[in-house]
Structure formats: C-alpha cells, structure tokens
Design a protein around this motif. Structure first.
Motif, mmCIF file in Angstrom:
data_model
loop_
_atom_site.group_PDB
_atom_site.id
_atom_site.type_symbol
_atom_site.label_atom_id
_atom_site.label_comp_id
_atom_site.label_asym_id
_atom_site.label_seq_id
_atom_site.Cartn_x
_atom_site.Cartn_y
_atom_site.Cartn_z
ATOM 1 N N VAL A 25 0.874 -1.173 0.000
ATOM 2 C CA VAL A 25 0.000 0.000 0.000
ATOM 3 C C VAL A 25 0.912 1.223 0.000
ATOM 4 O O VAL A 25 1.687 1.427 0.932
ATOM 5 N N TYR A 27 1.450 5.249 0.136
ATOM 6 C CA TYR A 27 0.774 6.436 0.660
ATOM 7 C C TYR A 27 1.808 7.524 0.864
ATOM 8 O O TYR A 27 2.999 7.307 0.675
ATOM 9 N N ASN A 35 5.652 2.926 1.816
ATOM 10 C CA ASN A 35 5.123 1.678 1.283
ATOM 11 C C ASN A 35 4.889 0.693 2.428
ATOM 12 O O ASN A 35 5.823 0.030 2.879
ATOM 13 N N TRP A 116 -5.244 5.735 3.436
ATOM 14 C CA TRP A 116 -4.958 4.853 2.305
ATOM 15 C C TRP A 116 -6.262 4.183 1.871
ATOM 16 O O TRP A 116 -7.202 4.074 2.626
ATOM 17 N N SER A 118 -7.736 0.614 0.411
ATOM 18 C CA SER A 118 -7.348 -0.782 0.222
ATOM 19 C C SER A 118 -8.319 -1.467 -0.694
ATOM 20 O O SER A 118 -9.366 -0.992 -1.001
#
Length: 118
Positions: A25, A27, A35, A116, A118
């Motif tokens: 992920v 951001y 990461n 974030w 998902s």
C-alpha cells in the motif's frame, strides 16, 4: 546435514509465502512516499490492527505477525516507519535513523497521520 538444508529451504519458502499474502500500500506523508503492507483480507468488515515494526523497518517478524493476525480474523497493516528508500541495511543505520526520531518525536508522531485505500 541434509535435514539442515531442508529446514533452511522450508523457512525461506515460508517467508516467500508470507510475502505473497501481503499487498503493498503506497501512501504519502507530505512529500515522503511510504510503502506499507496489508493482509489480503483488506476490504472485508473485520477489525484492524496497526503494526509498527521494530527499528529496522518492515521485516520478517512484522510480516509473520500480520499473517498470524489475518488467520485470527483481523486485517493487519504494517506501517512503513522510515519511507521509501530509507530502510536501514544494518543495526548501525537503524540506530542512526531511530536516534533522529527520538530527538524529533513530534516529526515521528506526525508521520502516522495518513489515509490509504485498500
């Protein structure tokens, strides 16, 4: 000897399997790209757990913890505590990086206000 080789190969393979169950992920914190990793059950209506890894950043211990939490019915997110390209390669580098944040606690704390998808 053969048992040692097989055990080592098994441990390496299990580490690879753990990594396959985690998704990256990306951001931002200001201009710093980060990461993190999230378990593959993200997006489900499950309780979540934030994992802040030890001073060397995202390591096998953090990944193993995330996978174990996933098995127990949680979504686990491992935060990138240093930022892209800033992962300490050894204990000396980790001491230097963590020492900076010990002196600049407000900056470290500010780094955990993210969003974030998902």
């Amino acid at each position: 000897m053969i048992r040692s080789i097989l055990l080592t190969a098994s441990m390496i393979a299990s580490g690879t399997l753990f990594s396959q169950n985690l998704k990256t992920v990306s951001y931002q914190d200001g201009s710093q790209k980060l990461n993190g990793l999230i378990t593959s059950n993200a997006g489900k209506k499950l309780p979540g757990v934030l994992i802040l890894p030890a001073w060397k950043g995202i390591d096998e211990e953090a990944k193993t913890a995330a996978i174990e939490l996933e098995k127990q019915g949680y979504i686990a997110f491992i935060a990138d505590i240093y930022g892209e390209g800033k992962i300490p390669a050894n204990s000396d580098e980790a001491a230097k990086s963590s020492g900076y944040y010990k002196k600049n606690y407000a900056e470290y704390q500010k780094g955990f206000h993210w969003r974030w998808n998902s």
